[in-house]
Each structure stands twice: as structure tokens, then as C-alpha cells.
Design a protein around this motif. Structure first.
Motif, short mmCIF file in Angstrom:
data_model
loop_
_atom_site.label_atom_id
_atom_site.label_comp_id
_atom_site.label_asym_id
_atom_site.label_seq_id
_atom_site.Cartn_x
_atom_site.Cartn_y
_atom_site.Cartn_z
N PRO A 264 43.69 38.85 36.62
CA PRO A 264 44.28 39.78 35.65
C PRO A 264 43.24 40.77 35.13
O PRO A 264 42.03 40.54 35.24
N TYR A 265 43.72 41.86 34.59
CA TYR A 265 42.85 42.84 33.94
C TYR A 265 42.26 42.22 32.68
O TYR A 265 42.93 41.46 31.97
N ILE A 266 41.01 42.54 32.38
CA ILE A 266 40.33 41.99 31.20
C ILE A 266 40.76 42.79 29.97
O ILE A 266 40.31 43.92 29.74
N GLY A 267 41.64 42.21 29.17
CA GLY A 267 42.17 42.90 28.00
C GLY A 267 41.08 43.20 26.98
O GLY A 267 40.14 42.42 26.78
N GLY A 268 41.20 44.35 26.32
CA GLY A 268 40.22 44.76 25.32
C GLY A 268 39.10 45.59 25.90
O GLY A 268 38.26 46.11 25.15
N SER A 269 39.02 45.72 27.22
CA SER A 269 38.01 46.56 27.85
C SER A 269 38.68 47.79 28.45
O SER A 269 39.87 47.79 28.73
#
Length: 692
Positions: A264-269
Motif C-alpha cells: 500500500p501507499y505510505i499514508g502521510g507522505s
């Protein structure tokens, strides 16, 4: 005055009683008084009751993390990465360690309020037990009990150990690290030092760089006080640094080794990077207020007085003046002790933890929430118990008697001030605490003349006066349901903030985001579209229509979920999301993690959080979303409440913080190519190929 409190001797082996239960479990070490172990067990049992009582009323609590727990209970991949949904579109904006105990419990007992929140409460009981053990190493049993009780009754601790934010695991791990460091300092033990580093490093996997605030303190205390040659201390600290990096970095390395297309995409970045998340959004950005894609500091109250402010004060500062005064007095009392004196080392460790962390919290310019101060609770509680023990041992001297008297008087009067901020809440309590505290202070001023029951009565009155205020706040916290992204302990204050005031999407009697995000003009806007009217707020960060506020809401109507609060959709939209869900990767997509969480928890199916928590992450991009929609992998797009069924029109805060406007582009593209339909008050766009 030098430290003369003896160390607690190692407990001898004790035989097992009937049924195989160790006698030590009930009686404790032979050096302890007979009442010590039963008192500890009673403290832990009472703490468990305080932290577990009525948990079911909080529903999903912080739905943002509850949705990730739900995902982790369904998918081991989501479990490992901390994904917001079981289809692994994007992660939460923290590492996943704090989610793991809850997700394991949810796998075992199902996804529900109790499986999510009981692990947090058990962490609270474990933290109290660990702090007791740490203080008991060098101080009397009653001092360890006082520290444990002070921690258990700290209002913000009673809040966070009943809630599903990452802070509970962080505080437990740091307290374990402090205990291990004190054990290492006693004998220059490499094993215990490495264990302290491992606990602290694992704390990074709960809340990233906040865990490292104590690292300089731990290292300096060991370097200065360990009973070993300097050369040995240096190489031990070097080895501990390696253990710290290994325990903190193994997950980061694993994520870095997995191709972006396979996780998954790294949330918050903004660039799909864990290091960017750690050093930026959850790191330096919190200090300088320049976290890309964040909201900045809307509190505007940074400064030395923040810990005593209108809302923060009631969370943590009840015993803060006492802790600081007793820290200074304790260090003065042990000033002539040997370099390796364990009592002074303990004071330095907990005092350094308190001072450094409080300074960072007070002056940080980025996002700051009152509940962060739970990280101060173990240090405040430990210093209170240890300092009281040092002064009580010297109570026959005028100096120690004066310190005890002044500390109790100041604590009682500060409690009077804090209680006065809620004038309509038990108005008798403030004057009662003040009167009891001043009476106890007067008795302690003449403590040299007191003996027997009178002396014990004065001490008991002093403890009661000092703990009555936070205990009342903690009890109020336990009886009040808490939901939303940002919560506070205790009753509503005269500022209008607290559990008695709802926020956007909040309800009366619930602690929601109301009052937590404040602009220069006072409380935040309320009602539908409130996030768009925040100072500089994004027009696109509004929740879907037709959501009832809070997971306990029932009946028709209700406000939408939004940036800081999830909602509960009605039966019609929930049924629509479930219908044919097996044919799609995501039952729906919605802008913002909290909006998506409300639908996902209700439907039990993955819902893509477009743009992550703030709606400002470039995940997915417009091209990626178009590809997924074209492949038939997303069933619905959930619209907003702006009259067109679209979640926002672009720009806003996302541009001012450098965040992505991908979510606004996706909303606009959906509105231009698909036909909206209203289901149970919620605007849905059917993205099935051929439906547009």
C-alpha cells in the motif's frame, strides 16, 4: 543530606502453595511489608476496572484506527503494513505496531468495540505495574504504590488507555524501557541496557520519533551513573545504539525492500516513503509546523505555559508542580551521594524524561493535541512517589518538612484552579480539596512533632487532597464515551471544550474534535462542511452526505462525517455497499480516511481512503484511479454535501501546505463522467464500467 533509602534486596525463591500458585504472587518479596503485595494487586485490579468500565459505549472510538484494525483482522498484508483497508490502498499515517495487538484480538474475538479497546486497557494496567516495579527498586513500597496510583488516576492516562490511539503502546514501551535502564544502571548490565534500547526502539514503530525524545536522557543517565569504567560504558552505549536502530528500523527496512507496486501507499507522505513520514509529517514537521500535507498548528498557543493551559492543564498538570518541586528537592538531597547512586539516577532519568518531553510539547509549532501529554504521565507519577519518599525519610529536618508542606499546599491550590475551570461540575469539590490540602500542609509543617495515628492521618489527608482532583477527572473520563480523532479527558471547561461539547459531526456528551482545532477566532465551525470553513481549510475534506454522527448514532438525519470524525451510514447505503461487493476490490472510494472509515466499518468491506487522512496525499493519482475504475475494481464513489454530490472543488489547505490536490482532481473527474444517485441521503456514483 544524602540518599539513605536502601535498595530493595533481591527476593529469595519461595515455595509454591496449593494449586501451584507461587506464594510470592500474593505476599511479594520477604523484604516487603505484609500489606505491600495485596495493596499492589488491589491497585492493579482497580486500575483495570477504571480502564475497562463501560468501554462499549465508545463504539468505534477513533474510527480511523478501528478501520485499520478491521483491515488487519482480514488481511495479513494489511496487518503488516497498517493499511486503512483490507485491499491495501493506503496505510494509516503511523507505523503499525500499535494496531497489531488490537488486530490480533479482533482476529480472535471478532471486530468489535471490546476487542479493539480492551487491549489498550490491559496496556494501561501493565504500565502501572511496570512503573510500580521501577520505583520499588530503590524506594519504599508505599512510594511505589503512590506512583502507580498517580499514574492510574492521571486523567489523560485514563483517557488514552480507554482509547485506540497509538499512545497507549508508546507509553507502555517507554516505561518498560525506563525500568530496564534502571536495572542496567544498578550493575552496569549490558543485557538490561540492550533491552532498554529494544523497548525504546520498538516505541518508534508505535509513534515514530516521539519515542526517541527519551533517548538522550537514557544515554546520559547511564553514561553518568553506571558503575563501570568509562570505556565499558561507552561501548555498551554503542551496542545499545545498534539495538535501538535494529528494533526501530527492521520494519522500515522491510517496507523499503518491498516494491511500491506490491504494497500500500505510505499514508502521510507525499512520495510514498516511510522515512519521509518519520522525518517530515511525524518528525520535524511537528516541531516547526511545516509538515507537508498537514494542517499546521492551529492552536497558536506554543510556549512555556502550554502544559498549564485551559485544556491541557486538566489532562496532565495536576501533579506537575509537585513533580518539579520534588525533583529539585530530591536532587539536592542526593547531591553528595556517590556517582553511581541509584536513587539519584532514578531522579535524573524520570526528571530528564519529564523536562525534555514537556519542553518539546510546549514549544512545538506543528500539530499538537492535548492527549499527547500522556507521554508525561509516567515521569510525573514516578517523581511524585520518589520525591515524597526522599522528603518523608528526612521529615524531621526543617527543610524537608517545609518542602512537604509547600508541595501539598501548592498541589491543592492548583487543583482548586483546575477544578474552577469547570464551575458547574461538582462545585463543592474545589473548596473541599483546597481546605483538605491546606489542613494537611499545616500538619506537615509541624511533622516533626507528630507521632502515631496523627502522623498517619496527616499523610493520608495529604495524599487524598493531592489525588482527589485527578481522580474525579479520571472517573468522569471513564463514564463518558469518547469518539472521533481528537479527544480530551474530564468535564467541559469554561473555554467550552471537553466531553460536554461536540465537534464537527460530534454529539452532546461526547468528546469529539470540537474545541481541539482552534483558529485565532475561537472554536471551529460546526455542522456540514465545517472542515471547509476552517481557517485555510480544504474545501474537499468533507464527509459524505447522509452519515449519522458517531458510531452510536441512530435514527434519521444527523451530520456528515468529515476530516476529524467518522460517521455511521444508514441501512440503505450500507446494503448498497455490500451488494455484489465480492465482485469488486473496493466497495467504494471516499475522500479522506475518516469518511471512508465510517462506511467501511458499517459495511465490513474495503473502502478506499482517497488522499489519506487529510485528503492531501497523492494516493491514488487521477491516472491510477481512472485505471482502477476502468478495470471495474471500485464499485462506488461516495459524494459530498456541497449540493453537487462532489467531495470538494480543490485548492484550500492542500495547496498551502504543499499537499497533493489529487483527491480534488478525482472528485471533479467523477462528477464529470458519472451520474450521481442518492441512496438513503448519501450521494453515490456507480463506477461500474458502462454505468457512466
Amino acid at each position: 543530606m544524602t540518599s539513605t533509602i536502601p535498595a530493595a534486596p533481591p527476593a529469595p525463591r519461595t515455595p509454591r502453595g496449593r494449586g501451584g500458585l507461587p506464594r510470592r504472587l500474593l505476599r511479594g518479596p520477604d523484604a516487603d511489608p505484609a500489606w505491600a503485595r495485596p495493596a499492589l494487586l488491589a491497585l492493579l485490579a482497580a486500575t483495570g476496572v477504571l480502564y475497562v468500565w463501560g468501554l462499549g459505549a465508545s463504539g468505534w472510538a477513533n474510527a480511523y484506527y478501528s478501520a485499520a484494525v478491521q483491515a488487519g483482522a482480514a488481511s495479513w498484508k494489511a496487518f503488516f503494513f497498517g493499511s486503512s483497508d483490507a485491499a491495501n490502498a493506503i496505510t494509516v499515517d503511523k507505523p503499525p505496531a500499535a494496531l497489531w495487538p488490537m488486530a490480533l484480538a479482533a482476529r480472535a474475538f471478532g471486530v468489535n468495540t471490546w476487542s479493539i479497546l480492551v487491549p489498550q486497557a490491559l496496556m494501561g494496567v501493565a504500565t502501572v505495574a511496570t512503573l510500580h516495579a521501577a520505583v520499588r527498586r530503590r524506594f519504599p513500597a508505599w512510594a511505589a504504590l503512590l506512583s502507580g496510583a498517580a499514574l492510574a488516576l492521571t486523567p489523560v492516562a485514563a483517557l488514552l488507555f480507554r482509547f485506540n490511539n497509538p499512545d497507549a503502546l508508546l507509553v507502555l514501551l517507554l516505561t518498560l524501557g525506563a525500568y530496564a535502564l534502571l536495572r542496567a544502571q544498578e550493575t552496569a548490565s549490558t543485557r538490561w541496557l540492550l533491552l532498554a534500547a529494544a523497548f525504546t526502539g520498538t516505541g518508534f514503530l508505535a509513534k515514530m520519533l516521539q519515542a526517541f525524545l527519551v533517548v538522550p536522557v537514557f544515554a546520559l543517565v547511564y553514561l553518568a551513573a553506571a558503575p563501570a569504567p568509562l570505556r565499558r560504558r561507552l561501548w555498551q552505549l554503542a551496542a545499545a545504539g545498534g539495538a535501538l536502530l535494529a528494533s526501530a528500523g527492521w520494519w522500515v527496512a522491510a517496507v523499503a525492500l518491498v516494491p511500491a507496486s506490491a504494497r500500500p501507499y505510505i499514508g502521510g507522505s507525499q512520495h510514498d516513503s516511510v522515512l519521509e513520514l518519520a522525518l517530515g509529517y511525524n518528525g520535524l514537521g511537528r516541531l516547526n509546523g511545516e509538515e507537508t500535507g498537514g494542517l499546521g498548528n492551529l492552536d497558536q498557543d506554543a510556549g512555556w505555559g502550554r502544559m498549564f493551559g485551559p485544556v491541557v492543564g486538566g489532562q496532565i498538570s495536576w501533579l506537575l508542580p509537585a513533580a518539579l518541586a520534588l525533583l529539585a528537592a530530591g536532587l539536592w538531597a542526593t547531591r553528595r551521594a556517590p556517582r553511581t547512586d541509584p536513587a539519584r539516577a532514578a531522579l535524573a532519568l524520570w526528571g530528564g524524561w519529564l523536562l525534555l518531553t514537556a519542553a518539546v510539547f510546549s514549544w512545538m509549532q506543528g500539530i499538537f493535541h492535548e492527549y499527547y501529554t500522556v507521554a508525561l504521565a509516567p515521569a510525573v507519577a514516578a517523581l511524585t512517589g520518589m520525591g515524597a519518599a526522599l522528603m518523608w525519610e528526612r521529615r524531621r529536618t526543617p527543610e524537608a518538612a517545609a518542602v512537604l508542606s509547600a508541595t501539598v499546599a501548592a498541589t491543592a491550590m492548583w487543583a482548586y484552579v483546575l477544578l474552577g475551570r469547570s464551575p458547574d461540575w461538582h462545585p463543592w469539590l474545589a473548596p473541599a480539596v483546597a481546605a483538605g490540602g491546606l489542613l494537611a500542609a499545616a500538619a506537615l509543617a509541624a511533622v516533626r512533632l507528630l507521632r502515631g495515628p496523627v502522623l498517619a492521618g496527616a499523610a493520608a489527608l495529604a495524599v487524598l487532597a493531592c489525588l482527589a482532583g485527578p481522580a474525579a477527572y479520571a472517573a468522569e473520563t471513564a463514564r463518558t464515551p469518547h469518539t472521533g480523532a481528537i479527544v480530551t479527558a474530564g468535564p467541559a471547561t469554561s473555554t467550552g471544550f471537553g466531553p460536554g461539547r461536540g465537534g464537527p459531526g460530534g454529539r452532546p456528551g461526547r468528546s469529539g474534535p470540537g474545541g481541539r482545532i482552534r483558529g485565532p477566532g475561537g472554536p471551529p465551525p460546526q455542522g456540514p462542511g465545517a472542515a471547509a470553513r476552517m481557517p485555510g481549510g480544504p474545501a474537499g475534506l468533507r464527509g459524505g452526505g447522509g452519515l449519522q454522527a458517531g458510531p452510536q448514532a441512530g435514527g434519521p438525519g444527523g451530520g456528515p462525517g468529515g476530516l476529524l470524525n467518522a460517521g455511521t451510514p444508514g441501512a440503505a447505503v450500507t446494503a448498497a455497499l455490500r451488494a455484489g461487493a465480492a465482485s469488486y476490490t473496493w466497495a467504494a472510494a471516499a475522500v479522506g480516511s475518516n469518511t471512508a472509515a465510517g462506511y467501511q466499518l458499517a459495511a465490513g468491506r474495503p473502502v478506499m481512503a482517497v488522499g489519506g487522512f487529510n485528503g492531501t496525499d497523492p494516493a491514488p493519482t487521477l491516472a491510477e484511479f481512472q485505471r482502477l475504475a476502468g478495470q471495474g475494481r471500485i464499485h462506488y464513489f461516495i459524494g459530498g454535501d456541497d449540493g453537487r454530490g462532489v467531495q470538494g472543488r480543490g485548492g484550500g489547505r492542500a495547496a498551502s501546505t504543499g499537499g497533493s490536490d489529487a483527491a480534488q482532481r478525482i472528485s471533479a473527474w467523477v462528477a464529470a463522467h458519472y451520474t450521481p444517485a442518492t441512496v438513503g441521503g448519501t450521494v453515490l456514483y456507480d463506477l461500474t464500467p458502462g454505468a457512466g
